[in-house]
Structure formats: C-alpha cells, structure tokens
Design an enzyme around this catalytic site. Sequence first.
Site: not given
Length: 662
Positions: A35, A109, A111, A282
């Site tokens: 990443d 949330e 991951k 989100k």
Amino acid sequence: MEAQAQINALREKLNLWSHQYYDLDAPTVPDFEYDKTLRELEELEEQFPELVTPDSPTQRVGGQPLETFQQVRHEVPLQSLQDVFAPQELTAFAQRVCQSVSKPRWVFEPKVDGLSVALEYEDGVFVRGATRGNGEVGEDVTENLKTVRSIPLKLNNAPRRLIVRGECYMARTVFEKLNRRREEEGRPLMANPRNAAAGSLRQLDPKVAASRRLDCVIFNIQLSDGPAFDTDSAALDYLSDLGFPVIDHPVYDDLNDVSQAIAALGESRERYPFDIDGAVVKLDSLPDRELLGATAKFPRWAVAWKYPPEQKESVIEDIVVQVGRTGVLTPKAVIRPVRLAGTTVTNATLHNQDFITEKDIRIGDTVVVQKAGEIIPQVVSVNLSRRQSGSEPYLLPNHCPVCGAAVVRDEDGSALRCTGAECPAQLVRTITHFASREAMDIEGLGPSIIEQLVEKKLVNRPADLYTMDWEQAAALEGLGEKSAGNLRSAVEQSKSRGLTRLLTAFGIRQVGVSAARSLSRTFPTLDALMEASEEELTAVEDIGGITAKSLKDWFAAPQSRHLVEELRNAGVSFDSTETPAGTLLAGKTVVLTGTLSRPRSEVKKLLEEQGAKVSGSVSKKTGFVVAGEAAGSKLTKANELGIPVLSEEDLISLLNGEREMP
Ligand code: AMP
C-alpha cells in the site's frame, strides 16, 4: 533517479507483488508495504501527470480473474477503498466530505482481512456468488460459497432481487488448526488466514472448500428492489434481520470519536476471530453518498485506515541453521517468546547470510520483530543501544550442520548449499535426481516411492538402493509384490548404464549431461577420471577451470568417496560407453522444436558433437525431429512428411547407445 525511471521501478515492483498476491495467492511482502509503495507511485504520478499510463497499477483495482472459474461481470462494481495512514489524512478526508455535506455521521467498521465477495439472491434464494476479481469482473465461486455456513442460502421476506457484499475469511482458530495439520503432514504452511481463505474459495472441488470452514461477514447492499433506506446503518440492520451475519457498525457524529474508535480497535484487534488490517470510515447517509459519488477507483464517501503491522522487541537467544531438501542452509532466530498479532511467537526468519550481515544481527541482540501477513515473523531491526559487549558478528557455518560436508555459495545468489553426496537432509532429492531419466534412469522409482523408502529407513544413503531389503519394499503403499519386482529389476539394470549417466547422477555442480559426456569420452573409467589432475580435466573439451575444480572438490570429499566405494561394491559399472566423438549422427540433419528441459544450445551441442547438423526447418531431408513440450508447426510438418519424432528422453537414450537410430 529521474522520475520516469523511478516510476518504472515502482510499477514493476507493484505488478510483481500483485501477481504474487492475486494470481498465485502467495504474497512476498506485507500488504502495508504494498500500500505504501502504491501511494508513493500515486504521488509521483500526481507530480508528473504526463507520465501516467492506462496500465499503471494505480489505474486498476486488483488482480485479473483466473480462467478456471467462469467469469462474472458485477452488476454493481466492487470498488476499492482509499487508504489513509495518518490522522491528518483522515481529517483531510472528513473536510472534503464537509464541503458538500453538513454534519456528516460516520459508520465505523473493522476492515476484515479476507476476500471480498458479492452474493446474489433471487426471491430469497442464494443463486450466485462471485469474488471481487478486478472489481468489474470476478469469478463465479457459487458452489464453494454454498459451503460457507454463515452465508444464508434462503432468506425469509426477502426482496425479489438482492445483491450484498461481504468479506469471506478464515477464522484464526481454523487457520491455526489447518496449519497444524499441514505441518503434521509435512506440507507447506499457508502464509496467513487471508491467503488460506482465497485458496479455499478457489478450490475447484467444493468438498475441499467445505473442509476449510470459511466464514463470511456482510457490509453492504449492492443492489436491492426491496425497501429503500436513508442510511447505511439502517440498511445493515435490515440485512441483519434478514438473517445475514453483519459487520459491527457503530455510528459516530464526531470525528474525534472515530479517531478514538480507530485507536481502540487497533488495541483490541486480537479479540476478533478474524484478522483485521484496518478500519473503514464511511458516510452513513445514502443520499449524501450519491451526492459525493466516486472516482474511477474509490468512493469519495469512505476511507480505510491502515494499521501498521504490530512490532515488538525480543531477544535473540540463539540462531539455528536448518538444511532444506535442496541443501540450502536457512538460519532461524530463536527468540524469547512474545505475543504478536494474536499468536505467541518463538522464532523469526533470518533468510540468509546476506540478510544477517546487512542488519548485523547477532546472538544476544535485542531486535524488533513484526508479523505482517506471514506466519513466521521478520526481524525488522537491531536495537543497538542494548547490544551486549563482546558480541560477535554472526556467520553461518561453513560445514553442513546435518552431515558435516563443505558448504558453498550458489553461483547466482545468496544461498549457501551443502555439497554432501550422502547428506541425510537432501536424501530424497539426491535419490530422485540419481534415478531420473537423464541420470541412472530407474523406471518406477519416483518421488513418492523414494519418500517412503527414506521415511521407512530402507534407504539411508543413495547406494542403499542396490542393497535394500526388497521384501520390506514390497510392503510400501502403492507398490506390492509385482511392482516391487519390476522396480528391483530396473534398479539392477541401472548398474550397467555407464560412466556418462553415473557422472550425471552424482549431481556434481557444473556437471550436467553434456559435461558428463565430454568427460567420459576422454576417460575410459571413473577411476581414471578421479585420478586426473585439474590440468588434465581442463584439457577436456568444454571443461573449464570452475568445472574442473568442482570435480576435484567433489571427489576429494569423504562422503563422495564413500558413495563411490559403495557403488563399486554393489557392482555398478564405472566404464565409459561413449562412442568416439563425431560418428554416431554423422550426416544426419536434426530439427529441434518445443520447450526442452535444458537450453536448446546445450541440446544442439550434444547433437553436433556426434556429427549431426541442426537445422531450423523441417524438410524431406530431415533425419529426425526432437520435440519438447508445446511443439508447434514443425511437429505438424514432421508428421505430415513422416519424419521420425523423438522426445528429449529418446534422444538421450539414442546418444547413450540404448536405442536404435530412427
Ligand atoms: P483494499 O483491498 O485495500 O483496496 O481495501 C478494500 C477492501 O477492503 C474491499 O475490497 C473489501 O474486500 C475489504 N473490506 C474489509 N472489510 C470491509 C468493510 N467493513 N467495508 C468495506 N470494505 C471492507
């Protein structure tokens, strides 16, 4: 480095890593590093937009689907998520959202580190499930997904059509059990639960997938003609009511609470049954999501916070060296036990001498270890402030810890390899090579029989093949009286193969079929060869100084001498069967086609040494064709013209005088 070169280097790295990750299920670097590298490339491309190309790794979401499963075009693409690595990046994201949305609420949330799937229901019945693939096109793995107990196959009061998205994973406990079993069975271990899950979902046989006990957790509605919702959290609650296992999804009004939740999840990651590689933030409001939309790759309304791999300090109590089946010496650090990423670890990978030297790792050192995606942790760095006085740089032994033979460095790498002709650690491989078609050509003596012979201690050294107890061998799995009888006569026949094959069978460095042939054309017997000086050896055609030295070293080693004497006592022929150079194929034209097991130039040399002419095309004048794998038009032409076709093995037999001229 100039920008273009730097960009190319980054792309090459990333392409390799993603091929290893997506297509081979065998990652070689932690995701975190992938990443970060991707980010580096993105930043460079932002600086130099004229250098962006459509095939850059920044321009696609993931790997290409394999062709073994049917491909599925996702009705709603499975997008990726923008990564954030630092608090400022999270704040910047929230600020961007706030430009269009007042008072956003955030769904938070974990991951899940598994693989993304889309599950499709018609009238409440699970009809299709697909992997993410590249986000647009995935693989149809319905049958395998049906074996996942947490995926409902039938929903009550469901809409006519419904597609949900979730993450398939292998629970850590299941993963550990699986690896324990693999270890017992002597099979390679799975690197991490995610790869194990990916591998399991792509099993062509659903029974195997079922045995892997995967799980799934749902985090999105992709498409539905059921009730409409204003918020994601309400939609997720609805999915929960329908019977789906839904991800934890607390909602926060304040970004500070989100930051705290990120920190808290980071601390408590171990408590979840699955691996967590980040946290997803989100926007809760679905109309606002619509408003913000997406870039080509990411939604603008969500980000993934990535946790760096957990690191701990420990002390290197010892360095042990293992010898693999191919003779490579692998150092491993025995470390004071520490808890790391959910498990207690007691050793760390040290790779090879170069790695140890570069980091100057010593016994007694305090080191930082991390586990990122792989099963055995890595040593990241040495804490020099805690180095004990009087410690010494660590050097791998120059003799094999298993058999005591000399160790040499591979010509083309950093691996150190044991040269012992009878090294027990390498026995299966040594015998496999000894018996192979190009060496002693013992028909029926394949790896699985050899494994058993070695395991049952019927064979402890290569020459034991000629003296073993055949009654006991007949009791081996998959053998029986009759095959054991055949095998025994194949072993017996191999005694008279002659010097070329015997030299090849020894597996001396630099001495393959071609060098073995040159040598046995010059020396009538093995004893004559063993007595030759280095000068006499280099005088032989195609034998250079390195090969000559390798031969002298090998014959000087006690294990090699022992092997030679045992073979002599067993009645193995040491005599050359070579015809004088240049006669066997005189006047013949030969054509090579397809992929051969050794370089074409080598095969060409073998042929030319015997007087053949090697040509590039097939005609009526062609004497014969040697065809390897995936041979094409030349093979077709040969068949049309009725020209004899030989396999590579046939050719070796022909050159050894064991076969009639075609
Ligand atoms: P990345 O693979 O880094 O682009 O991250 C995106 C992936 O995270 C998605 O494809 C999902 O497979 C995965 N993921 C895991 N948990 C979640 C979650 N709670 N929400 C969204 N994506 C998730």
